[in-house]
Design an enzyme around this catalytic site. Structure first.
Site, PDB file in Angstrom:
ATOM      1  N   TRP A 102     -33.835 -34.150 -26.906  1.00  0.00           N
ATOM      2  CA  TRP A 102     -34.050 -35.292 -27.797  1.00  0.00           C
ATOM      3  C   TRP A 102     -35.502 -35.727 -27.842  1.00  0.00           C
ATOM      4  O   TRP A 102     -36.034 -36.069 -28.901  1.00  0.00           O
ATOM      5  CB  TRP A 102     -33.102 -36.441 -27.450  1.00  0.00           C
ATOM      6  CG  TRP A 102     -31.687 -36.035 -27.689  1.00  0.00           C
ATOM      7  CD1 TRP A 102     -30.716 -35.821 -26.765  1.00  0.00           C
ATOM      8  CD2 TRP A 102     -31.088 -35.693 -28.954  1.00  0.00           C
ATOM      9  NE1 TRP A 102     -29.555 -35.388 -27.362  1.00  0.00           N
ATOM     10  CE2 TRP A 102     -29.759 -35.299 -28.704  1.00  0.00           C
ATOM     11  CE3 TRP A 102     -31.549 -35.681 -30.282  1.00  0.00           C
ATOM     12  CZ2 TRP A 102     -28.886 -34.910 -29.725  1.00  0.00           C
ATOM     13  CZ3 TRP A 102     -30.679 -35.290 -31.295  1.00  0.00           C
ATOM     14  CH2 TRP A 102     -29.367 -34.914 -31.013  1.00  0.00           C
ATOM     15  N   ASP A 172     -36.366 -44.101 -26.155  1.00  0.00           N
ATOM     16  CA  ASP A 172     -35.042 -43.831 -26.716  1.00  0.00           C
ATOM     17  C   ASP A 172     -34.047 -44.066 -25.584  1.00  0.00           C
ATOM     18  O   ASP A 172     -34.070 -43.357 -24.570  1.00  0.00           O
ATOM     19  CB  ASP A 172     -35.011 -42.367 -27.197  1.00  0.00           C
ATOM     20  CG  ASP A 172     -33.641 -41.912 -27.677  1.00  0.00           C
ATOM     21  OD1 ASP A 172     -32.673 -42.677 -27.558  1.00  0.00           O
ATOM     22  OD2 ASP A 172     -33.561 -40.756 -28.168  1.00  0.00           O
ATOM     23  N   LYS A 196     -22.554 -44.352 -28.377  1.00  0.00           N
ATOM     24  CA  LYS A 196     -22.214 -43.940 -27.008  1.00  0.00           C
ATOM     25  C   LYS A 196     -21.689 -45.131 -26.201  1.00  0.00           C
ATOM     26  O   LYS A 196     -20.582 -45.091 -25.698  1.00  0.00           O
ATOM     27  CB  LYS A 196     -23.427 -43.315 -26.337  1.00  0.00           C
ATOM     28  CG  LYS A 196     -23.892 -42.073 -27.099  1.00  0.00           C
ATOM     29  CD  LYS A 196     -25.294 -41.688 -26.758  1.00  0.00           C
ATOM     30  CE  LYS A 196     -25.899 -40.734 -27.757  1.00  0.00           C
ATOM     31  NZ  LYS A 196     -25.112 -39.531 -28.057  1.00  0.00           N
TER      32      LYS A 196
HETATM   33  N1  PMP Z   1     -31.423 -39.445 -28.756  1.00  0.00           N
HETATM   34  C1  PMP Z   1     -30.492 -39.223 -27.810  1.00  0.00           C
HETATM   35  C2  PMP Z   1     -30.845 -39.464 -26.384  1.00  0.00           C
HETATM   36  C3  PMP Z   1     -29.233 -38.755 -28.171  1.00  0.00           C
HETATM   37  O1  PMP Z   1     -28.299 -38.521 -27.252  1.00  0.00           O
HETATM   38  C4  PMP Z   1     -28.932 -38.536 -29.532  1.00  0.00           C
HETATM   39  C5  PMP Z   1     -27.581 -38.076 -30.028  1.00  0.00           C
HETATM   40  N2  PMP Z   1     -26.735 -37.520 -29.150  1.00  0.00           N
HETATM   41  C6  PMP Z   1     -29.941 -38.765 -30.470  1.00  0.00           C
HETATM   42  C7  PMP Z   1     -31.163 -39.236 -30.047  1.00  0.00           C
HETATM   43  C8  PMP Z   1     -29.701 -38.557 -31.929  1.00  0.00           C
HETATM   44  O2  PMP Z   1     -28.895 -39.608 -32.333  1.00  0.00           O
HETATM   45  P1  PMP Z   1     -28.261 -39.740 -33.794  1.00  0.00           P
HETATM   46  O3  PMP Z   1     -27.167 -38.753 -33.874  1.00  0.00           O
HETATM   47  O4  PMP Z   1     -27.802 -41.171 -33.802  1.00  0.00           O
HETATM   48  O5  PMP Z   1     -29.350 -39.485 -34.772  1.00  0.00           O
END
Ligand code: PMP
Length: 362
Positions: A102, A172, A196
């Site tokens: 991520w 994040d 989550k």
């Molecule tokens: N950052 C993290 C730490 C994630 O776990 C995720 C999705 N699993 C994302 C970003 C991307 O999130 P989204 O699907 O809401 O765009």
């Protein structure tokens, strides 16, 4: 009715009492004769819902007054672009720690808009740890410094925040949001997708220090301009009304439980059950070094793909669903977010023991 234990990385379990309350109010919210799903976002009833949600989040996280709370759409991934568009406005530089997929994606997206430096990365260790940092690599003229606090796929967490001086730290926190107390004042911005620990998918929450607003690049789409969203109370356009309502119910659930100290205590207890077993098992092994282990996402493996597949199938048959690891790493991953009851973790470990014994006896 029989409910499964869902170990998905997200969307994931919501507290049962929250789902029940939402069900009770589904057709008639507090005597209005309509569902929150049908309600105008400009109505006074809805304004009360979003105001209460914000107030409760502020209480839970102890958010200082000089921070704005935004309820947005687009997921965490949209912020990967919105962050540089809003903040890469001085030197055009930003420093990133890459500790998993991520943060890697966030850095790649930001590099489309400016000079991104990866100041530390644990890619060469398959993200089985967070990287060591050398502060002499940090650029004091960077517009911001970026981390992904909890890497969902790899299951690592950054516990020691980098010392970034006057450079705002942006994190994040999608997969550790509200899992334990966090000192908001250490950050320029915190953000995460809600799917989550907070609400159904469709809501992204950003917490931004006020003085960082107002310098978005000219090309920034209006919808991605945090100042626009802050100035309109997250209602420049129609917000994700239902998700914000659900988030509000989850905030109340947390407050009633005793807040984030109590949530942390429960999360530590749950994670310990699983990690302790992984440490003693001869068949299952955790993939992250001990000091960097996440409380929320617990990846583990056996030494055989066949055993992994058989185990995953057995889990599903036993009501322990979505235990398969992310497609990029394989193996297993148990996401044990706030709403996963301790009974779910106990049931998983009981099945792991049973599986291990059955295969050792052969
Ligand atoms: N950052 C993290 C730490 C994630 O776990 C995720 C999705 N699993 C994302 C970003 C991307 O999130 P989204 O699907 O809401 O765009």
């Amino acid at each position: 009715m029989s409910r499964v234990f869902n170990f998905s990385a997200g969307p994931s379990m919501l507290p049962e009492s929250v789902l029940n309350k939402a069900a009770d109010e589904l057709l008639d919210y507090e005597g209005t004769g309509e569902s929150v799903m049908e309600m105008s976002h400009r109505s006074k009833e809805y304004q009360a819902i979003i105001d209460q949600a914000e107030a409760d989040l502020r209480t839970l996280m102890n958010i200082p007054d000089n921070y704005k709370v935004l309820f947005l759409q687009g997921g965490a991934s949209t912020q990967f672009a919105a962050i540089p568009l809003n903040f890469m406005n001085g030197s055009g530089k930003a420093d990133y720690i890459v500790s998993g997929v991520w943060s890697k994606k966030a850095a790649a997206e930001a590099s489309r808009y400016g000079d991104v430096k990866i100041v530390a990365s644990s890619a060469d260790q398959n993200f089985s740890c967070v990287p060591e940092v050398d502060p002499s690599e940090f650029r004091s003229d960077a517009d911001y410094f970026y981390i992904c606090m909890n890497e969902t796929v790899h299951g690592n967490i950054i516990r020691d925040l980098p010392e970034t001086g006057d450079v705002p730290l942006i994190a994040d926190i999608s997969s550790c949001f509200l899992s334990e107390p966090l000192d908001v004042s250490k950050f320029g911005m915190l953000y995460g997708g809600a799917q989550k620990n907070i609400a159904p998918a469709g809501l992204t929450i950003c917490i931004i220090r006020e003085d960082l607003l107002g310098n978005a690049r000219d090309i920034t789409p209006t919808m991605l301009n945090y100042e626009t969203m802050a100035g309109s109370g997250s209602m420049y356009n129609t917000p994700p009304c239902w998700c914000i309502y659900m988030a509000g119910l989850v905030f109340q659930w947390l407050l009633k439980m005793g807040g984030l100290e109590e949530m942390k205590r429960r999360n530590e207890a749950k994670a310990a059950i699983l990690y302790n077993y992984l440490d003693e098992s001869k068949m299952f092994k955790g993939t992250v070094v001990k000091k960097d282990r996440s409380l929320m996402n617990v990846p583990f493996v056996t030494d055989s793909d066949e055993l992994n597949a058989e185990f995953i199938k057995g889990c599903t048959e036993n009501g322990l669903i979505n235990i398969k690891g992310h497609r990029s790493v394989g193996g297993m991953r148990a996401s044990i977010y706030n709403a996963m009851p301790i009974e779910g973790v106990e049931a998983l470990v009981a099945y792991m023991k049973e599986f291990e014994e059955a295969h050792t006896a052969e």
